[in-house]
Design an enzyme around this catalytic site. Structure first.
Site, PDB file in Angstrom:
ATOM      1  N   GLU A 286       0.821  -1.157   0.126  1.00 40.51           N
ATOM      2  CA  GLU A 286       0.055  -0.057  -0.020  1.00 40.51           C
ATOM      3  C   GLU A 286       0.842   1.323   0.019  1.00 40.51           C
ATOM      4  O   GLU A 286       0.612   2.255  -0.611  1.00 40.51           O
ATOM      5  CB  GLU A 286      -1.065  -0.127   1.057  1.00 40.51           C
ATOM      6  CG  GLU A 286      -2.024  -0.950   1.117  1.00 40.51           C
ATOM      7  CD  GLU A 286      -3.095  -0.783  -0.038  1.00 40.51           C
ATOM      8  OE1 GLU A 286      -2.964   0.273  -0.619  1.00 40.51           O
ATOM      9  OE2 GLU A 286      -3.658  -1.596  -0.490  1.00 40.51           O
TER      10      GLU A 286
ATOM     11  N   TYR B 186      -6.122   6.951   4.321  1.00 37.07           N
ATOM     12  CA  TYR B 186      -5.945   5.884   3.215  1.00 37.07           C
ATOM     13  C   TYR B 186      -5.493   4.403   3.738  1.00 37.07           C
ATOM     14  O   TYR B 186      -5.902   3.555   3.782  1.00 37.07           O
ATOM     15  CB  TYR B 186      -5.631   6.261   1.937  1.00 37.07           C
ATOM     16  CG  TYR B 186      -5.458   4.935   1.234  1.00 37.07           C
ATOM     17  CD1 TYR B 186      -6.574   4.484   0.406  1.00 37.07           C
ATOM     18  CD2 TYR B 186      -4.270   4.505   0.758  1.00 37.07           C
ATOM     19  CE1 TYR B 186      -6.403   3.460  -0.330  1.00 37.07           C
ATOM     20  CE2 TYR B 186      -4.275   3.275   0.184  1.00 37.07           C
ATOM     21  CZ  TYR B 186      -5.387   2.704  -0.509  1.00 37.07           C
ATOM     22  OH  TYR B 186      -5.193   1.506  -1.228  1.00 37.07           O
TER      23      TYR B 186
ATOM     24  N   ASP C 175      -9.486   5.725  -2.274  1.00 36.65           N
ATOM     25  CA  ASP C 175      -8.358   6.372  -2.608  1.00 36.65           C
ATOM     26  C   ASP C 175      -8.851   7.280  -4.103  1.00 36.65           C
ATOM     27  O   ASP C 175      -9.993   7.371  -4.366  1.00 36.65           O
ATOM     28  CB  ASP C 175      -7.340   5.355  -3.197  1.00 36.65           C
ATOM     29  CG  ASP C 175      -7.898   4.671  -4.283  1.00 36.65           C
ATOM     30  OD1 ASP C 175      -9.008   4.715  -4.675  1.00 36.65           O
ATOM     31  OD2 ASP C 175      -6.928   3.661  -4.998  1.00 36.65           O
TER      32      ASP C 175
ATOM     33  N   CYS D  42     -12.867   2.506 -14.935  1.00 37.24           N
ATOM     34  CA  CYS D  42     -13.494   4.028 -14.929  1.00 37.24           C
ATOM     35  C   CYS D  42     -12.166   4.835 -14.519  1.00 37.24           C
ATOM     36  O   CYS D  42     -12.264   5.308 -13.838  1.00 37.24           O
ATOM     37  CB  CYS D  42     -14.405   3.843 -13.692  1.00 37.24           C
ATOM     38  SG  CYS D  42     -15.297   5.599 -13.807  1.00 37.24           S
TER      39      CYS D  42
ATOM     40  N   CYS E  86     -16.827   2.493 -20.424  1.00 38.41           N
ATOM     41  CA  CYS E  86     -18.174   2.434 -20.059  1.00 38.41           C
ATOM     42  C   CYS E  86     -18.938   0.858 -20.612  1.00 38.41           C
ATOM     43  O   CYS E  86     -19.522   0.243 -19.917  1.00 38.41           O
ATOM     44  CB  CYS E  86     -19.021   3.682 -20.270  1.00 38.41           C
ATOM     45  SG  CYS E  86     -18.406   4.991 -19.573  1.00 38.41           S
TER      46      CYS E  86
ATOM     47  N   CYS F  79     -18.075  -1.815 -18.445  1.00 40.75           N
ATOM     48  CA  CYS F  79     -18.286  -1.373 -16.839  1.00 40.75           C
ATOM     49  C   CYS F  79     -19.461  -2.423 -16.430  1.00 40.75           C
ATOM     50  O   CYS F  79     -20.526  -2.474 -17.062  1.00 40.75           O
ATOM     51  CB  CYS F  79     -18.692  -0.040 -16.795  1.00 40.75           C
ATOM     52  SG  CYS F  79     -18.861   0.513 -15.089  1.00 40.75           S
TER      53      CYS F  79
ATOM     54  N   CYS G 209     -25.088   3.695 -13.982  1.00 40.56           N
ATOM     55  CA  CYS G 209     -24.015   4.868 -13.507  1.00 40.56           C
ATOM     56  C   CYS G 209     -24.780   6.261 -13.783  1.00 40.56           C
ATOM     57  O   CYS G 209     -25.386   6.475 -14.756  1.00 40.56           O
ATOM     58  CB  CYS G 209     -23.025   4.738 -14.489  1.00 40.56           C
ATOM     59  SG  CYS G 209     -21.858   6.259 -14.316  1.00 40.56           S
TER      60      CYS G 209
HETATM   61  S1  SF4 Z   1     -20.327   3.756 -16.584  1.00 39.13           S
HETATM   62 FE1  SF4 Z   1     -19.816   5.254 -15.069  1.00 39.13          FE
HETATM   63  S2  SF4 Z   1     -18.797   3.977 -13.529  1.00 39.13           S
HETATM   64 FE2  SF4 Z   1     -18.843   2.606 -15.247  1.00 39.13          FE
HETATM   65  S3  SF4 Z   1     -16.708   3.445 -16.408  1.00 39.13           S
HETATM   66 FE3  SF4 Z   1     -18.613   4.519 -17.137  1.00 39.13          FE
HETATM   67  S4  SF4 Z   1     -18.320   6.394 -15.890  1.00 39.13           S
HETATM   68 FE4  SF4 Z   1     -17.281   4.686 -14.951  1.00 39.13          FE
END
Ligand code: SF4
Length: 293
Positions: free
Chosen positions: A35, A118, A136, A191, A198, A201, A206
């Site tokens: 860390e 942190y 973080d 992200c 996205c 993701c 989101c």
């Molecule tokens: S959908 Fe939202 S959380 Fe996922 S990568 Fe895109 S901006 Fe980031």
């Protein structure tokens, strides 16, 4: 719910990178070392050095028995070497006052040298599986986008940031610890600051995407440059001292930065002030702890 913990846990189980400090049997001390190294240095540069450190200093007392200079040499080019000195100091306290172990309590961790908000929570969570929010830069960014619908997080606020993530944590301890790792991993690999992917993701709800990806309306993010900075000069001066078994004369240091002697003098002075470098009685320079030889 823009951040579904069950979805995040499934995503993490299939997508998490195989990083050495995530393996079974890694101790609290070894996680603490990772860390500290990872705070300002990318994974690819940390991993090989961390593996060396785990073999060389498997417990805090092993590091405490080494000199500051040995630790600084082993730190090599990881950057921001004050972290190494603080970790060495922390190793001494752990060896002397904590039975050579890293404590699992956040408040006790916070009392150790060099351990901030942190790191204390990251160790409690990742080493001991505790249900504590870990925040973080990556986590702040994911929360800003997925929860608040903002392209970028606002100014850091430990209280608000911790409360944000606390509100997302699953109830059970084991799930909460893995969820924290998943949130951080998502920010590190999907992200990302410049190019959020996205399509890959696991968070279709989101808030930022749902809102049509509004542009960041705060001040532009400062890109940290390296070339030509005092930090680069400090790195070059440290490299000369790391490579020498004996204290070096001033001209050997002057050689590393001829373009701006004032900047070079300032960098050397700051290394002395930070306790990373010492001056011998005869005016030569050495890594911390080696100046008296
Ligand atoms: S959908 Fe939202 S959380 Fe996922 S990568 Fe895109 S901006 Fe980031």
């Amino acid at each position: 719910m823009p951040v579904d913990s069950a979805v995040m846990l499934r995503w993490y189980a299939s997508e998490a990178r195989d990083l050495p400090w995530r393996h079974e049997g890694v101790t609290g001390w070894q996680i603490l070392m990772s860390e500290v190294m990872l705070q300002q240095t990318p994974v690819v540069r940390v991993a090989p050095i961390w593996e060396q450190w785990v073999r060389r200093w498997p417990v805090p007392s092993a590091m405490a028995a080494s000199s500051q200079a040995e630790v600084l040499r082993a730190w090599g080019k990881l950057g921001y070497p004050r972290r190494a000195l603080r970790l060495h100091e922390c190793a001494g306290v752990l060896a002397a006052e904590h039975d050579d172990r890293v404590p699992d309590d956040v408040d006790v961790l916070l009392s150790l040298p060099g351990i901030g908000a942190y790191t204390a929570r990251a160790v409690a969570c990742f080493a001991y599986g505790q249900r504590v929010p870990v925040v973080d830069t990556n986590v702040r960014r994911v929360v800003a986008r997925a929860v608040h619908g903002n392209a970028e997080p606002g100014n850091p606020s430990t209280r608000r940031d911790l409360a944000d993530v606390e509100g997302l944590l699953p109830r059970t301890r084991a799930r909460a610890a893995t969820f924290s790792a998943a949130l951080m991993e998502l920010g590190a690999t999907v992200c990302t600051a410049r190019n959020p992917d996205c399509d890959r993701c696991p968070l279709p709800e989101c808030a930022w995407v749902q809102a049509g990806r509004p542009a960041h309306d705060g001040p532009a993010r400062r890109v940290q440059k390296f070339a030509g900075t005092d930090r680069q000069v400090r790195g070059k001066l440290m490299a000369v001292l790391r490579d020498s078994d004996t204290p070096v004369e001033r001209p050997a240091l002057d050689q590393v930065w001829l373009t701006d002697p004032g900047q070079r003098d300032r960098a050397l002075h700051s290394l002395l002030v930070d306790g990373l470098v010492e001056q011998t009685d005869d005016g030569r320079f050495a890594l911390a702890g080696e100046g008296a030889r």
